[in-house]
Design a protein around this motif. Structure first.
Motif, PDB file in Angstrom:
ATOM      1  N   ARG A  64       0.839  -1.206   0.000  1.00  0.00           N
ATOM      2  CA  ARG A  64       0.000   0.000   0.000  1.00  0.00           C
ATOM      3  C   ARG A  64       0.876   1.260   0.000  1.00  0.00           C
ATOM      4  O   ARG A  64       0.567   2.242  -0.682  1.00  0.00           O
ATOM      5  CB  ARG A  64      -0.921  -0.006   1.219  1.00  0.00           C
ATOM      6  N   ALA A  67       2.053   2.290  -3.429  1.00  0.00           N
ATOM      7  CA  ALA A  67       1.031   2.584  -4.437  1.00  0.00           C
ATOM      8  C   ALA A  67       1.399   3.725  -5.384  1.00  0.00           C
ATOM      9  O   ALA A  67       1.236   3.588  -6.603  1.00  0.00           O
ATOM     10  CB  ALA A  67      -0.312   2.866  -3.752  1.00  0.00           C
ATOM     11  N   MET A 109      -6.647   1.506  -2.398  1.00  0.00           N
ATOM     12  CA  MET A 109      -6.454   0.108  -2.020  1.00  0.00           C
ATOM     13  C   MET A 109      -7.290  -0.281  -0.810  1.00  0.00           C
ATOM     14  O   MET A 109      -7.286  -1.438  -0.398  1.00  0.00           O
ATOM     15  CB  MET A 109      -4.970  -0.161  -1.760  1.00  0.00           C
ATOM     16  N   LEU A 156       1.313  -3.299 -10.537  1.00  0.00           N
ATOM     17  CA  LEU A 156      -0.078  -2.887 -10.712  1.00  0.00           C
ATOM     18  C   LEU A 156      -0.487  -3.101 -12.161  1.00  0.00           C
ATOM     19  O   LEU A 156       0.284  -2.818 -13.085  1.00  0.00           O
ATOM     20  CB  LEU A 156      -0.223  -1.419 -10.341  1.00  0.00           C
TER      21      LEU A 156
END
Length: 241
Positions: A64, A67, A109, A156
């Motif tokens: 996270r 990100a 997220m 991602l």
């Protein structure tokens, strides 16, 4: 040369100073070539590498934190230059659309308070923002974090035409962050060389911007950190931003 040999045999382009000394000393002593020495050491180096990966394997919390850089990577893969801009009090990755013009791309997220705050703010300028979501609790273009057993270890992805969404947005003016741009430079540098790269990790009680894990361990640290001397005793290399 040494890094390339290690990459071919072990899987990461990494030759910390202690390995350089050992390889060149042994090559000189035995009258053999560098590649033969690395071949001889390969089982030991691979064991060190796999042990480091097991120790630092990222969980959801660590991912996270990464990100913004994962989003930046995705933007760059589409062919856009990437910048990090300040919006809603946060530093966000953005596709560069022209001189001083940007399309920020958000990734959600979770549905925690901070995420909901950002989602609420972004709705006011929705035509200028692309919103990705990896949770069903926040609206956006569906994206997914994929974890794999080889470099880059996590990334991602989205099935949507992200380029179309960026191109149809109305870019905004913003001031890019040189510091976050520099951190992203190192993120790419280490990811491209096969390292496991972690964001906001602690090393010996000191928080670092990035930690790159291979045979050695390397940190990207804010240049004003007061604990760089401590980190130098624990890591194979430090890069300041």
């Amino acid at each position: 040369m040494l890094e390339k040999i290690v990459k071919r045999l072990v899987g990461v382009e990494d030759a910390p100073k202690w390995l350089e000394r050992e390889v060149y000393d042994r090559a000189r002593r035995d009258g053999t070539d560098v590649e033969s020495v690395v071949n001889y050491l390969a089982p030991r180096l691979y064991e060190i590498y796999r042990g480091n990966l097991a120790k630092y394997r990222p969980g959801r919390h660590v991912i996270r934190k990464a990100a913004p850089y994962l989003v930046a990577e995705l933007i760059q893969q589409l062919g856009y230059p990437v910048a990090f801009v300040n919006l809603f009090g946060e530093i966000l990755p953005a596709a560069v659309r022209g001189e001083g013009m940007y399309t920020p791309v958000l990734l959600f997220m979770d549905a925690k308070r901070k995420s909901l705050y950002l989602a609420s703010k972004s709705r006011k300028i929705m035509q200028s923002i692309v919103q990705l979501t990896a949770t069903s609790d926040v609206d956006g273009i569906v994206a997914e974090i994929v974890k794999v057993e080889k470099p880059p270890y996590y990334y991602l992805t989205t099935r949507a035409d992200l380029r179309k969404h960026i191109e149809s947005s109305v870019p905004i003016t913003a001031t890019p962050s040189p510091k976050y741009g520099a951190i992203y430079h190192y993120w790419r540098h280490f990811r491209e060389r096969g390292y496991l790269v972690l964001v906001g990790k602690e090393v010996g009680g000191v928080s670092v911007e990035l930690l790159a894990v291979g045979i050695g361990k390397y940190a990207v640290v804010g240049r004003h950190s007061k604990k760089i001397a401590r980190l130098k005793k624990l890591l194979d290399g430090i890069y300041l931003v």
